[in-house]
Write an enzyme that holds these catalytic residues in place. Sequence first.
Site, short mmCIF file in Angstrom:
data_model
loop_
_atom_site.label_atom_id
_atom_site.label_comp_id
_atom_site.label_asym_id
_atom_site.label_seq_id
_atom_site.Cartn_x
_atom_site.Cartn_y
_atom_site.Cartn_z
N GLY A 9 0.76 -0.44 1.18
CA GLY A 9 1.17 -0.10 2.54
C GLY A 9 0.06 0.50 3.37
CD1 TRP A 10 -4.18 0.49 1.40
CD2 TRP A 10 -3.50 2.49 0.67
NE1 TRP A 10 -4.54 0.60 0.08
CE2 TRP A 10 -4.13 1.83 -0.39
CE3 TRP A 10 -2.99 3.77 0.46
CZ2 TRP A 10 -4.27 2.41 -1.65
CZ3 TRP A 10 -3.14 4.35 -0.80
CH2 TRP A 10 -3.77 3.66 -1.84
CG ASP A 11 -5.57 -2.53 2.69
OD1 ASP A 11 -6.38 -1.90 3.37
OD2 ASP A 11 -5.53 -2.50 1.45
CB CYS A 49 1.43 -5.04 1.86
SG CYS A 49 0.48 -3.57 2.26
CG ASN A 106 2.06 -6.20 -6.93
OD1 ASN A 106 1.47 -5.20 -7.31
ND2 ASN A 106 1.58 -7.01 -6.01
CG MET A 154 3.69 -9.39 -14.18
SD MET A 154 5.14 -9.77 -15.18
CE MET A 154 4.40 -9.90 -16.80
NE ARG A 188 -8.74 -1.85 1.51
CZ ARG A 188 -8.55 -1.45 0.26
NH1 ARG A 188 -9.59 -1.22 -0.54
NH2 ARG A 188 -7.33 -1.30 -0.22
#
Lengths: 602, 745
Positions: free
Chosen positions: A384-386, A381, A294, A296, A427
């Site tokens: 921050g929402w999954d 993560c 990430n 990158m 989703r």
Amino acid sequence: DRGVGDQRVGDQQVGDRGDRGVGDQRYQCSCSCQWNPDLEPGALIFISCLSVGKDVTYICPFVGALRGTLTVTNFRLFFRGISRDPAFVLDLPLGVVSRVERISGASSRGDVSYVLVCKDVRTLRFVHKQPDDSLQKSVFEVLTKFAFPVSNSLPLFALEYNQVFPENGWKVYDALAEYKRQGLPNESWRISKVNDHYELCDSYPAALVVPVTITDDELRRVAAFRAKGRIPVLSWLHPESQAAVVRCSQPMSGVGGKRCKDDEKLLQAIMDANAQSHKLFIFDARPSVNAAANKMKGGGCESEDAYQNAELVFLDIHNIHVMRESLRKLKEVVYPNIEESHWLSNLESTHWLEHIKLILAGALRIADKVESGKTSVVVHCSDGWDRTAQLTSLSLIMLDSHYRTISGFQKLIEKEWISFGHRFQQRVGHGDQNHTDADRSPIFLQFIDCVWQMTQQFPAAFEFNESFLVTVLDHLYSCLFGTFLYNSEQQRVKEVISLWSFVNSQVDEFINPLYVHYPAHVLLPSVSIRHLQLWVSYYIRWNPRVRPQQPVHQRYKELLAKRAELQKKVEELQREVHNRASASSERAGSPTRSITPVQTFV
Amino acid sequence: MLSLGGGGAKSTKPSFVSYVTPEEIKSEKEPPKKEKHPDLLPGEVIFCSADPVLKHTQDDLSQRGIFGTLLCTNFRVSFVSDETPLEEMTQHFKNKLYGENDIPLMCVDNIYGVYDEKKKLITKGMLKNKCPSKMIIHCKDLRVFQFCLTYTKEEDAKKIFQGIAHHCLEPKSLKCVFAFSYAASSSPEVQRSQRTVMFDSKEDWTQEMKRTKANLRIVTENENFEFSMRLPKFFIIPAAVTDEDISKFPGKGLPVWCWSHHSGCAMFKASTLPVPQEDGLMQGYMERMLHAVAHTHLYSLKLEDLSETLPTIQDIQQSYNKFKQFFLIDNSTDFWVSDVKWFSTLENTGWLDIIRQCLQKAVEVVECLEKENTNVLIMEEEGSDLCCVISSLVQIMLDPHFRTLTGFQGLVQKEWVAGCHAFLDRCNHLYQKDKECHSPSPVFLLFLECVWQMVQQHSPAFQFSETYLTVLSDSIHVPIFSTFLFNSAYQRESTMKAEAQHLQRGPLNCPAVWDWSVQFDCKAQELFINPLYADKLKQDKAIRKVPRAKHQRQLSLPSSAFKTPPKKGFFKDETESLKKMLRVKRISRWMASPDSPAAATREFYETWQRRPLDYHGLLLPCLDGPAMRLWMQRYLRWIPEVQILGGGPVAITSMLAELLSQVQDLRRELDMRSCWETEAESLQLRPGPLALTRTSLRLSSSFPFASNRNWTFKPAIPTSLLQSLMVTDRLASQEDETNEVISLV
């Protein structure tokens, strides 16, 4: 293997046996599944079936071909077999359809054949004669149109649904009331209005709990440093130790290892808010390789140099694509037929339970740090929402028994998932025909699966039963209620009806009869794969063989009813005794006599 | 002195029985109890002991443990802790014969020695070697013990190691089994469990025949085993077998009755005849036997040679050996490593599949009896291994009597004990290394596994609980009970007689395992009862005493909808001429093609599944992959990593038990009130609203086992190292690198 033509029970057989299992009760909520099906208020029979000649054949993988009538409304698909008694009925909301596919050239007789691939792990196949009347629209056309209203610029059915429920489910969750329950605001934490109009972060709720020492301006600067502006905010506070569960997205540190003073200050403030510990644990839900990758793209993770006293832990949970693929494989293994001799290795090859294990293990570590370590934790993560939502909500269930009640669980979903912007629309892909969309992923399903695993391990710790969880999942796809339709609090339209309006108006059906409320009981589940099971009554519920004949909780209920009955009788007698003093002794004997033959067990 | 008695260890031939009289032991037991040994059982003698020995606590990787004394007696290996035991409060389920730190010698499965960090299996030849620094004992009830010998004096360490290894691993003779010294020393009033039918008398068999309304012939000629040593004293055969044929091939090929269906058809089992000879003698005999069976009802017969379709007992042994390894876990690292590929590992052992095959076969037989009303003859080489498994399972499925506790025990007596299952050889109680002629195999355990699957799926239909089955499976390896000690009824009787003669006393009293009071007190025995059992008969039973059996038979009648087609029913009661017409070849073999029986039984199952559930009627197991489960209580109970504190089935059972007792209290109170009108006292009796004993919060999922281990209230978290070892998909890394921004959401 089991071929078509086997004589077997169908998916749903109304009137066969009342207690058939959760699958049947699904829409008895708003309608009883009888022909004509009571239509949801607001539903129009758009097309009452092309195949009035009873020409439609449903190719049931369990029973074989079944002829009957097919009706499609703007909400659902309804098929009723003609030949069997009791009648075979198939009733599904169009929202669960993920793909409609025409099978061409199946037969030379001009039959039309198509397949509905569903989000709830099943695939339905229909065959019917091509209608001669070309004026009438084909079922196929109607299906593709109404199963995907968004792609066809039509409103989702939830917007037209106007059933009146005695309760208003939107009132279940009030952010301020929930924070108040946790004792917030207090001397260390304040409720900030910086996001009142969603200008700081459009995927966050309006009310945010932050350390008192951090100003709104500082928060704005932190927002610039966190992906999508999702700053670290409090999600839960331990009532005794003051250890906090904080959630956010990844820091935008990038390859160069960019730093942000305000962010560092904020995390320090979070740590300082808990006097019990001088450490902070940052749980990055991703595998460390993913976090590195990430960088990158400008993302990354907190470096321990920049964040003094913070320890970074990776939880190795994979991304939405891995999860989607895993569910796809799972579907292959469980539907329609199960290969007996290789069941376990097939199950393993889907990795579904391994992912469940990692998520539960992550949540367990978080809960353990907060409970035993008395340490505050920050969870993130990428966005921050999954994964973050999965981890915080599961660890909250472990830590706080309130979230194991029916209303508490609803609040938890409203809070950690809906208000904190789990992208339900993306989703699930409501009403969208683009079934290959890479944004789709069964993240919420995984969360509910994890909760189910916990209910299996702690059968008396949850107020709700399995049927509650299945109902929640069914309405994740149904598009009947507004609860799971949107990507964020900001996007939600209040005209739609909340799922909780429906659930709470018949809450008795969802009560676990053996629930015991232990106020301060922390649940630490076993995350060993030996204790994880595939949730058969969800994933394999369409298979009539695997369905239990009579769920055991039926017997629990009987037992409870028996106790209540006896208790009532004892009370009656006592009252009688009191009333009559001690004189007349004849009448008391008569009501008791009748009791003895009632016994069914003991 | 007994405590440090090296004398016992030296006597390599453990024919101790004649050396020590019970009186001597009694007197040794009397002195103040500071002696470092467990409370010895009657007839128990200490061979050797060592002190101090460190017993590692299993639940963490650190080498911590408890110091104490390690002893070896003629009954067990025992560890006595130096620490004073914790409050007895946690002891919900104390076994009176051996504690949690005791291993009955027969229960020892394997011993490993750790030499320089390397774990080696100890075999007979290695005894002379250097003493290991650590001794790991794997038990047949799946406990794992680790004893560290480095703190012990070298001489003592060597003695205890060799002593334990010798007594556990050396082949021994039957008369050295502890049961005989126990029986010789224990008070003679060991009562026989009254209610379990033992099937060792003619009355038991005639009664059973009456209960199932069978009309067959009881053979009494074998009362003194003059006729066959592989058959019970009494047995029942088809009425049509001639006297001449009975004694033709001593016991071989003789169809022995198991059970009769209410329709009149019956199930028989038989051992196979030796290789047929030229003269056709055997063929003729066999044919007559088949005809005799067929005559039992409507001249029909299905013949099934189990050895053709089911795994051999060697397969069963191999599979179980692989299977059990995954539950004998030495440390946490091993545990999490094996967690990764758990399902495929489990599948590769084949154990669950063997269970499925047995249940499947039983369902096939049930279908013949129930749907087709055909007589069934199952055959197998000895007629006492898989025949026992299948015939018992069939009876459990068809006859609700066998789903009660005493009924089940009677079934085990009938099919297994009287039926001459070779427990001694199959359990390898004597550690015979000659596997060829004894072939150990956990056949009885396999049966319990199958029953467990049924209990799991239809719990309200069974009076006994999962705990009961687990305890029963443990009791196989407790060398006290006569039930599991012998290969045949003949061996039981002759050995007992010889031992009694040897001791010059009256008949020996070896308790049957069904004397549960030998192992558990009444409170603990309550856990054997399933609180959810749907016992709809209880009341009637109390009233009627004699016709009880008859009534239960009627209950096994399936719902009318499931009865045979009316056509057959018509013939059943019809005249001879009609019967003769029917006597066209109805003797058939099992359907030949390999997949058709599965499909047929599937249909049978589905038809059954559609009927309303009757817990007192026919009961069929679901055999689909997800339905076959792991017997978690038995296999996971000692593993700390999988304990769920405050959860597990106990959370429900304790709750149900409480509910039940409340219901009973209420009912009792109502009864009382109906008799007297005493107000004041009975008012106090009323139980409050559901007040669950808080203890269940502290109980772990392994309840009632391992209860005095102190499971830490720490979660078992897989180490992150192992997680990253877990290879998931290529997708994981692939997409992260190649995809656009969305891929890392």
